[in-house]
Enzyme design. Structure first.
Site, PDB file in Angstrom:
ATOM      1  CD  GLU A 216     -36.164 -21.961 -11.093  1.00  0.00           C
ATOM      2  OE1 GLU A 216     -37.131 -21.653 -10.362  1.00  0.00           O
ATOM      3  OE2 GLU A 216     -36.291 -22.621 -12.135  1.00  0.00           O
TER       4      GLU A 216
ATOM      5  CD  GLU B 275     -39.134 -26.317  -9.951  1.00  0.00           C
ATOM      6  OE1 GLU B 275     -40.358 -26.217 -10.157  1.00  0.00           O
ATOM      7  OE2 GLU B 275     -38.515 -25.531  -9.223  1.00  0.00           O
TER       8      GLU B 275
HETATM    9  C1  BGP Z   1     -40.110 -22.802 -10.167  1.00  0.00           C
HETATM   10  C2  BGP Z   1     -40.024 -22.847 -11.672  1.00  0.00           C
HETATM   11  C3  BGP Z   1     -39.873 -21.548 -12.331  1.00  0.00           C
HETATM   12  C4  BGP Z   1     -40.520 -20.376 -11.629  1.00  0.00           C
HETATM   13  C5  BGP Z   1     -40.418 -20.431 -10.139  1.00  0.00           C
HETATM   14  C6  BGP Z   1     -41.322 -19.439  -9.431  1.00  0.00           C
HETATM   15  O1  BGP Z   1     -40.918 -23.825  -9.729  1.00  0.00           O
HETATM   16  O2  BGP Z   1     -38.973 -23.668 -12.094  1.00  0.00           O
HETATM   17  O3  BGP Z   1     -40.244 -21.720 -13.670  1.00  0.00           O
HETATM   18  O4  BGP Z   1     -41.754 -20.049 -12.116  1.00  0.00           O
HETATM   19  O5  BGP Z   1     -40.696 -21.691  -9.624  1.00  0.00           O
HETATM   20  O6  BGP Z   1     -42.603 -19.974  -9.347  1.00  0.00           O
HETATM   21  P1  BGP Z   1     -43.906 -19.153  -9.580  1.00  0.00           P
HETATM   22  O7  BGP Z   1     -43.716 -18.414 -10.863  1.00  0.00           O
HETATM   23  O8  BGP Z   1     -44.992 -20.151  -9.645  1.00  0.00           O
HETATM   24  O9  BGP Z   1     -44.032 -18.266  -8.405  1.00  0.00           O
END
Ligand code: BGP
Length: 464
Positions: free
Chosen positions: A364, A157
């Site tokens: 993800e 990302e």
């Molecule tokens: C994405 C990232 C992850 C994870 C996920 C959830 O942007 O790659 O590392 O954290 O989001 O986000 P958050 O934990 O901010 O809710």
């Protein structure tokens, strides 16, 4: 379902490993930033550093055939001179071997945001030296792990961490400067191309891609003004990563607009050539939500992220470009203001495939929920519904011809959510205060869904 389709789950080093200062690991920007501010941190996190065998076994018992995780740069390289930490390498080699013993394919992200502090000390992603440091680090990773890993990701990302770190200021280094954002973003894409080049030069077996925080753009209507706003939003949210990584070209209309206000002379001809020549083999798309936009109307640029989870909304307004719309009356949001919108995944997958014609992995997908993990089994029906509908969207897109090769649930087990700590849980497996692992209802649901070849999915279809 193709038998090679990857059904897995994902984590990131800082968010789950803990052991932040053991075995000669150097400090990362997240260690320093959170310690300095006295904020909840990942010092222990899920202690995956010590629990990885148990965690991987649990993934295998849950029917998963791939594990997406990241390598911690400061655990592998000790300093700017590039001294290698053999203990860090031994840890990851053992983790990878454990995966393979259980029939789990390691899907490895080289950089998931934990920049070594020793690079932040010289300006972090604003300094080109960091790009060359990344290149050397990536070379080490390929060299020492290539016998165990075939699927590589240069960066997780780029949009999300550079915007958060240099424009919004809620992630380290906590800056708030559009010019810095553009410079850091460019340097990261250049570093990614250097990583791809190192992989190709080494002649390693396997494939290399990039992972993007994919936010497909929708507009409020089909007027020309809205279409222009959508293009601005798409350039801001998606195109500068996907076009650059997949086609080797930074969107030209974006460059023209930026050039009116900023000095872009840091983009050197030779570097653009490296970007052009070193495109990726596949796209990893992280999908949490879409982006609904309308034309810009008034006011200053405003970028607000809800890290409190108290029901507040996020805001992205870029002066002269577009406004993102939140607070739709009929829409469903999680507690952190993210809209739940599975239909957007189907449309987004089709668009990305039409534009780039590359294999896609959903690297993800998941939902953050406040959960009481003191119970024996968390009943996370909300997560099951979320996954069911998003997997349904993915299957719809595949039936329409999109080449999707894998799906990774975020996250394998509960871990530290950036700035939200453990209050926002994503895991298929709960990790309680004593670090006990307890599969949630979704873990079993996912296991059975995989075993059915996705036939158990309650298929949803949406109108265009
Ligand atoms: C994405 C990232 C992850 C994870 C996920 C959830 O942007 O790659 O590392 O954290 O989001 O986000 P958050 O934990 O901010 O809710």
């Amino acid at each position: 379902m193709d038998k090679d389709f990857l059904w897995g789950s994902a984590t990131a080093s800082y968010q789950c490993e803990g052991a932040y200062d053991v075995d000669e690991k150097a400090a990362s920007i997240w260690d320093v930033y959170l310690h300095e501010r006295g904020l909840e941190n990942g010092d222990v996190a899920s202690d995956h550093y010590h629990f990885y065998k148990e965690d991987i076994k649990q993934m295998a018992e849950g029917g998963q055939n791939s594990y997406r995780f990241s390598l911690s740069w400061p655990r592998i390289i000790k300093d700017r001179e590039g001294h290698v930490n053999e203990k860090g390498i031994a840890f990851y080699r053992d983790l990878m071997k454990t995966c393979l013993e259980y029939g789990i394919k390691p899907f490895v992200t080289i950089y998931h945001w934990d920049l070594p502090q020793y690079y932040e000390d010289i300006g972090g992603w604003l300094n080109k030296q960091t790009c060359y440091g990344y290149e050397r680090y990536a070379e080490v990773c390929f060299e020492v792990f290539h016998d165990l890993v075939k699927d590589w990701v240069t960066f997780n990302e780029p949009k999300y961490f550079t915007a958060s770190g240099y424009l919004i200021g809620n992630y380290p280094p906590g800056h708030n400067d559009p010019y810095e954002f553009i410079l850091a973003a460019y340097n990261v894409m250049y570093a990614s191309a250097l990583g791809v080049r190192a992989f190709r030069k080494g002649g390693y077996d396997g494939q290399i891609g990039i992972v993007h925080s994919f936010a497909p753009v929708n507009g409020v209507d089909d007027s020309l003004k809205t279409k222009i706003a959508m293009r601005f939003a798409d350039n801001y949210a998606n195109n500068w990563i996907l076009d650059t990584a997949a086609k080797g070209e930074i969107p030209f209309d974006l460059l023209c607009v930026l050039n009116e206000r900023y000095d872009l002379s840091f983009m050197k001809k030779e570097e653009l050539q490296v970007i052009k020549e070193n495109t990726v083999d596949f796209l990893g798309l992280n999908y949490y939500s879409h982006m609904l936009v309308r034309p810009y109307s008034e006011g200053e640029t405003s970028l607000v992220v809800n890290n409190s989870g108290a029901g507040g909304k996020n805001t992205v307004i870029i002066k002269g470009w577009f406004e993102q719309i939140f607070d739709l009356p009929d829409a469903q949001y999680n507690e952190w203001g993210t809209q739940i919108y599975p239909k957007g995944l189907q449309k987004g997958l089709k668009e990305a495939y039409e534009r780039y014609h590359l294999p896609i992995y959903i690297t993800e997908n998941g939902i953050g929920i406040r959960e009481d993990v003191s119970v024996e089994m968390v009943d996370d029906q909300e997560r099951i519904d979320f996954m069911n509908d998003h997997i349904s969207a993915m299957l719809n897109a595949m039936e329409e011809g999109v080449d999707v090769r894998g799906y990774f649930a975020w996250s394998s087990f509960d871990l530290y959510s950036w700035k939200n700590g453990m209050a926002k849980r994503y895991g298929l497996v709960a990790v309680d205060e004593d670090l006990r692992r307890k599969p949630k209802k979704s873990y079993y649901w996912y296991r059975d869904m995989i075993a059915s070849g996705a036939k158990s999915i309650d298929r949803k279809h949406w109108d265009e």
